[in-house]
Each structure stands twice: as structure tokens, then as C-alpha cells.
Design a protein around this motif. Structure first.
Motif, PDB file in Angstrom:
ATOM      1  N   GLY A 186       0.815  -1.202   0.000  1.00 32.72           N
ATOM      2  CA  GLY A 186       0.000   0.000   0.000  1.00 32.72           C
ATOM      3  C   GLY A 186       0.853   1.258   0.000  1.00 32.72           C
ATOM      4  O   GLY A 186       2.071   1.214  -0.214  1.00 32.72           O
ATOM      5  N   MET A 187       0.200   2.383   0.265  1.00 38.92           N
ATOM      6  CA  MET A 187       0.887   3.676   0.243  1.00 38.92           C
ATOM      7  C   MET A 187       0.835   4.325   1.618  1.00 38.92           C
ATOM      8  O   MET A 187      -0.165   4.214   2.331  1.00 38.92           O
ATOM      9  N   MET A 188       1.945   4.977   2.000  1.00 39.81           N
ATOM     10  CA  MET A 188       1.987   5.706   3.258  1.00 39.81           C
ATOM     11  C   MET A 188       2.523   7.108   3.011  1.00 39.81           C
ATOM     12  O   MET A 188       3.341   7.330   2.111  1.00 39.81           O
ATOM     13  N   ARG A 189       2.062   8.046   3.798  1.00 40.75           N
ATOM     14  CA  ARG A 189       2.563   9.420   3.751  1.00 40.75           C
ATOM     15  C   ARG A 189       3.317   9.700   5.047  1.00 40.75           C
ATOM     16  O   ARG A 189       2.856   9.346   6.131  1.00 40.75           O
ATOM     17  N   ARG A 190       4.457  10.346   4.892  1.00 39.12           N
ATOM     18  CA  ARG A 190       5.273  10.662   6.054  1.00 39.12           C
ATOM     19  C   ARG A 190       5.906  12.044   5.894  1.00 39.12           C
ATOM     20  O   ARG A 190       6.204  12.482   4.761  1.00 39.12           O
ATOM     21  N   GLU A 191       6.146  12.691   7.023  1.00 41.38           N
ATOM     22  CA  GLU A 191       7.036  13.844   7.069  1.00 41.38           C
ATOM     23  C   GLU A 191       8.351  13.330   7.619  1.00 41.38           C
ATOM     24  O   GLU A 191       8.374  12.731   8.697  1.00 41.38           O
ATOM     25  N   ALA A 192       9.426  13.515   6.883  1.00 40.97           N
ATOM     26  CA  ALA A 192      10.690  12.883   7.263  1.00 40.97           C
ATOM     27  C   ALA A 192      11.869  13.771   6.889  1.00 40.97           C
ATOM     28  O   ALA A 192      11.812  14.537   5.928  1.00 40.97           O
ATOM     29  N   PHE A 193      12.946  13.637   7.666  1.00 38.29           N
ATOM     30  CA  PHE A 193      14.187  14.338   7.344  1.00 38.29           C
ATOM     31  C   PHE A 193      15.049  13.533   6.382  1.00 38.29           C
ATOM     32  O   PHE A 193      15.912  14.091   5.711  1.00 38.29           O
ATOM     33  N   MET A 194      14.773  12.224   6.320  1.00 44.05           N
ATOM     34  CA  MET A 194      15.612  11.371   5.488  1.00 44.05           C
ATOM     35  C   MET A 194      14.911  10.038   5.274  1.00 44.05           C
ATOM     36  O   MET A 194      14.220   9.533   6.171  1.00 44.05           O
ATOM     37  N   VAL A 195      15.053   9.476   4.074  1.00 47.05           N
ATOM     38  CA  VAL A 195      14.579   8.121   3.793  1.00 47.05           C
ATOM     39  C   VAL A 195      15.740   7.368   3.145  1.00 47.05           C
ATOM     40  O   VAL A 195      16.272   7.799   2.118  1.00 47.05           O
ATOM     41  N   ALA A 196      16.135   6.260   3.763  1.00 51.18           N
ATOM     42  CA  ALA A 196      17.264   5.468   3.260  1.00 51.18           C
ATOM     43  C   ALA A 196      16.780   4.123   2.745  1.00 51.18           C
ATOM     44  O   ALA A 196      15.859   3.522   3.310  1.00 51.18           O
ATOM     45  N   LEU A 197      17.409   3.665   1.659  1.00 50.77           N
ATOM     46  CA  LEU A 197      17.224   2.311   1.149  1.00 50.77           C
ATOM     47  C   LEU A 197      18.505   1.556   1.461  1.00 50.77           C
ATOM     48  O   LEU A 197      19.568   1.894   0.934  1.00 50.77           O
ATOM     49  N   ALA A 198      18.402   0.553   2.305  1.00 48.16           N
ATOM     50  CA  ALA A 198      19.599  -0.095   2.844  1.00 48.16           C
ATOM     51  C   ALA A 198      19.675  -1.550   2.394  1.00 48.16           C
ATOM     52  O   ALA A 198      18.844  -2.368   2.793  1.00 48.16           O
ATOM     53  N   VAL A 215      22.661  -8.702   3.359  1.00 50.85           N
ATOM     54  CA  VAL A 215      22.822  -8.455   1.920  1.00 50.85           C
ATOM     55  C   VAL A 215      22.437  -9.655   1.062  1.00 50.85           C
ATOM     56  O   VAL A 215      22.494  -9.568  -0.163  1.00 50.85           O
ATOM     57  N   SER A 216      22.016 -10.753   1.686  1.00 50.85           N
ATOM     58  CA  SER A 216      21.680 -11.959   0.909  1.00 50.85           C
ATOM     59  C   SER A 216      20.277 -12.480   1.194  1.00 50.85           C
ATOM     60  O   SER A 216      19.986 -13.641   0.898  1.00 50.85           O
ATOM     61  N   ASP A 217      19.396 -11.645   1.745  1.00 52.37           N
ATOM     62  CA  ASP A 217      18.080 -12.145   2.149  1.00 52.37           C
ATOM     63  C   ASP A 217      16.967 -11.883   1.145  1.00 52.37           C
ATOM     64  O   ASP A 217      15.812 -12.256   1.360  1.00 52.37           O
ATOM     65  N   GLY A 218      17.285 -11.220   0.012  1.00 48.94           N
ATOM     66  CA  GLY A 218      16.268 -10.963  -0.991  1.00 48.94           C
ATOM     67  C   GLY A 218      15.381  -9.770  -0.709  1.00 48.94           C
ATOM     68  O   GLY A 218      14.372  -9.557  -1.404  1.00 48.94           O
ATOM     69  N   TYR A 219      15.748  -8.974   0.298  1.00 53.85           N
ATOM     70  CA  TYR A 219      15.009  -7.761   0.646  1.00 53.85           C
ATOM     71  C   TYR A 219      15.983  -6.610   0.837  1.00 53.85           C
ATOM     72  O   TYR A 219      17.177  -6.819   1.066  1.00 53.85           O
ATOM     73  N   PHE A 220      15.474  -5.376   0.766  1.00 57.41           N
ATOM     74  CA  PHE A 220      16.206  -4.235   1.307  1.00 57.41           C
ATOM     75  C   PHE A 220      15.345  -3.609   2.381  1.00 57.41           C
ATOM     76  O   PHE A 220      14.140  -3.885   2.476  1.00 57.41           O
ATOM     77  N   GLU A 221      15.960  -2.799   3.230  1.00 57.74           N
ATOM     78  CA  GLU A 221      15.232  -2.133   4.301  1.00 57.74           C
ATOM     79  C   GLU A 221      15.011  -0.666   3.957  1.00 57.74           C
ATOM     80  O   GLU A 221      15.870  -0.029   3.333  1.00 57.74           O
ATOM     81  N   VAL A 222      13.870  -0.153   4.371  1.00 54.80           N
ATOM     82  CA  VAL A 222      13.540   1.259   4.223  1.00 54.80           C
ATOM     83  C   VAL A 222      13.590   1.877   5.616  1.00 54.80           C
ATOM     84  O   VAL A 222      12.899   1.413   6.530  1.00 54.80           O
ATOM     85  N   ILE A 223      14.444   2.886   5.784  1.00 58.12           N
ATOM     86  CA  ILE A 223      14.606   3.541   7.077  1.00 58.12           C
ATOM     87  C   ILE A 223      14.124   4.976   6.945  1.00 58.12           C
ATOM     88  O   ILE A 223      14.672   5.747   6.142  1.00 58.12           O
ATOM     89  N   ILE A 224      13.103   5.330   7.706  1.00 55.88           N
ATOM     90  CA  ILE A 224      12.509   6.665   7.637  1.00 55.88           C
ATOM     91  C   ILE A 224      12.865   7.424   8.912  1.00 55.88           C
ATOM     92  O   ILE A 224      12.425   7.039  10.007  1.00 55.88           O
ATOM     93  N   ILE A 225      13.682   8.470   8.775  1.00 54.75           N
ATOM     94  CA  ILE A 225      14.025   9.317   9.927  1.00 54.75           C
ATOM     95  C   ILE A 225      12.917  10.355  10.061  1.00 54.75           C
ATOM     96  O   ILE A 225      12.906  11.375   9.375  1.00 54.75           O
ATOM     97  N   ARG A 226      11.973  10.091  10.949  1.00 53.75           N
ATOM     98  CA  ARG A 226      10.794  10.949  11.078  1.00 53.75           C
ATOM     99  C   ARG A 226      11.056  12.147  11.993  1.00 53.75           C
ATOM    100  O   ARG A 226      10.503  13.229  11.790  1.00 53.75           O
ATOM    101  N   GLN A 227      11.863  11.947  12.999  1.00 51.59           N
ATOM    102  CA  GLN A 227      12.254  13.022  13.893  1.00 51.59           C
ATOM    103  C   GLN A 227      13.760  12.950  14.102  1.00 51.59           C
ATOM    104  O   GLN A 227      14.311  11.847  14.228  1.00 51.59           O
TER     105      GLN A 227
END
Length: 299
Positions: A186-198, A215-227
Motif C-alpha cells: 500500500g501507500m503511506m505518507r510521512r514527514e521525514a528528514f531522510m529516507v534510506a534504502l539499505a 545483503v543476501s536475504d532478498g530484501y532491502f530495508e527502508v529507514i525513515i528518519i521521522r524526527q
């Protein structure tokens, strides 16, 4: 006793990565192979036509391993030349930023690192495809850190003092972004200082932004610095404790789209890529073979 395997080793050496001469690394490579049956080819990079020269050398020399001797930028350049080739990547961490080597638990000692390249295990790792044309081995982001990367390179700052100056400048000018993040869920809205794809766990500075990354699990992580929170920030440099999800949000993804209301600073693997309003990313599972230390046997 079975004789050691003879390998053709191609070393791509960045002579100025980290601002230090690589003569000692060259000497260590030659010394290591002196009494071993391996065949060496040392390619000195010049910062001008490295991609073409390395591609040509791989095609004509046909190495068993290609080794990046330098920092994260050198590793990425070499890795991109090895895609769709059945040739493992070796890493000698010789740069000012060796985030990928740290993440893969590679030794910094030259002889130990060479042992991994020759006698280690081959591990397929994931990559992130960004905007259908760029590859991310390590970490990409929009916002604060990408702005820091821009300042750092624009001003040719070096070392910890330069990094500290960049951090201070970014924090004084920080502004939150309005972002929309769309995934399969789905879709989310955020106010953030930074969004990282790790894809990996940590930046070259040692900051662990993605503690559970693999690095071998078939996923990446999304890190949202909200505050922006100093206690949360300090967790990245000391023993890990879970982030406060109200301040730093983390989730897994295989693909996503990020859209921003205003143009945002954007970087991939420590290289500033400009201002963007949209980013598409998807995981490429097991696309790169890397030499890693042998796993210890359980007693």
C-alpha cells in the motif's frame, strides 16, 4: 596433499583512494603471491577511462577473481563490471570509507584479506536497482545524508574534521520532507528528514542505520528518519538498541516508489546524484558474487 589451486587474479588498484599511496598494498600483493602459484595482473586506475580499461582487461585476461583495491567507490565500479559474469569480486579495503568491507566482516590486514580472496567462500549478494538504471550495493538515501554527501564533496572536505563540519552545516539547514512511499502493501505518507534504502547495515563512517540488514536475504530495508533525535542518532554508533519507531521507522521491501512534494537531495553509495522528486527501487537477488571468509565450523 593436493597442490593449491592456481588462480588468475586481476587487481584494480585505486592509487589515491583515501588520500594515501597504495604502494604498500601493491607490495603486500606481490609478497603474498611470491611463493604461491597464482598469476597476477595489476591494473592501476586513473580516474579517466577506468570502466572501459577494466572491462577490456576482464575480457582479455579472463581472471578467476577481480579484486577492488580501494574504498567503496572503487568496490562499486569493479562490481558493476562483474555483473552477468561468473567471476567473484574480492575486496582489499584501502579507502577512507570501507563500509562494504566492514559490512561483510572482511579483514583490514592485507595478508588476511588476500587469504579470503584466494581461500574464502563465494557468496551471492543482493543489489538494489534504482530508477531502472543505477545499482546500489550498499546504501542510498534522500534528504539529510545525501545533502551531507553533496557538501562534503563540493567543499573537498577530508577526514573526521571535514565530516563534522558537514554534519554541522546540514543540521543547521535541516528541513523535513513530505514523502509518499508506495509498496506492494500500500501507500503511506510521512514527514521525514531522510529516507534510506539499505541493502547493507552501515555507512562508511561506521554508523549502523540498518542493524538487522542482510545483503543476501532478498530484501532491502527502508529507514525513515521521522524526527531528528540525538539519542536515536547515537544508537547508530554505540551498541545497538532498537530505534524508537515514532522517530525512526524501519521496514522490509522488495520494491517501492518514493515521491516527494519538493525536490530532495539524493545519493547512491556515497555518490551525490542531484535533486529528485521520484525514486523507484527494486531488489535484484543474488546478482553479485563476493569472496567472504570461510564460516567457522561448529564444535
Amino acid at each position: 596433499m593436493q597442490p593449491p589451486q592456481k588462480l588468475k587474479l586481476l587487481f584494480a588498484i585505486n592509487p589515491v583512494s583515501g588520500g594515501q599511496s597504495k604502494e604498500s598494498w601493491e607490495e603486500s600483493i606481490k609478497t603474498y603471491c611470491e611463493d604461491r602459484p597464482h598469476e597476477l595482473n595489476l591494473l592501476m586506475l586513473n580516474g579517466e577511462d577506468d570502466e572501459d580499461r577494466l572491462t577490456q582487461e576482464i575480457e582479455t585476461y579472463k581472471p578467476d577473481r577481480v579484486v577492488a583495491v580501494g574504498g567503496d567507490g572503487t568496490v562499486k565500479m569493479v562490481a558493476e563490471r562483474l555483473l552477468n559474469r561468473n567471476i567473484p569480486l574480492g575486496i582489499l579495503p584501502a579507502g577512507s570509507a570501507n563500509g562494504m568491507a566492514r559490512d561483510l566482516a572482511l579483514p583490514t590486514n592485507a595478508e588476511e584479506a588476500l587469504n579470503v580472496i584466494v581461500n574464502g567462500r563465494v557468496q551471492p549478494i543482493d543489489l538494489i536497482c534504482v530508477n531502472d538504471k543505477d545499482l546500489c550495493l550498499h546504501l542510498s538515501d534522500i534528504g539529510l545524508n545525501a545533502q551531507l554527501v553533496k557538501y562534503y564533496h563540493d567543499n573537498n572536505w577530508r577526514g573526521k574534521l571535514g565530516y563534522a563540519r558537514g554534519v554541522l552545516r546540514v543540521l543547521l539547514r535541516k528541513r523535513p520532507m513530505n514523502v509518499e512511499i508506495s509498496t506492494a502493501k500500500g501507500m503511506m505518507r510521512r514527514e521525514a528528514f531522510m529516507v534510506a534504502l539499505a541493502n547493507a547495515r552501515m555507512y562508511g563512517t561506521g554508523a549502523v542505520i540498518n542493524p538487522e540488514g542482510d545483503v543476501s536475504d532478498g530484501y532491502f530495508e527502508v529507514i525513515i528518519i521521522r524526527q531528528f533525535s540525538w539519542p536515536e542518532f547515537l544508537k547508530m554508533f554505540w551498541r545497538y538498541r532498537p530505534f524508537d519507531p515514532k522517530k525512526i521507522e524501519v521496514f522490509h521491501a522488495k520494491s517501492l516508489t518514493i515521491e516527494t512534494r519538493k525536490r530532495a537531495y539524493f545519493q547512491i553509495d556515497g555518490e551525490y546524484r542531484g535533486l529528485i522528486k521520484r525514486l523507484d527501487a527494486r531488489i535484484l537477488p543474488g546478482q553479485l558474487q563476493v569472496m567472504l571468509p570461510q564460516e567457522e565450523e561448529e564444535v
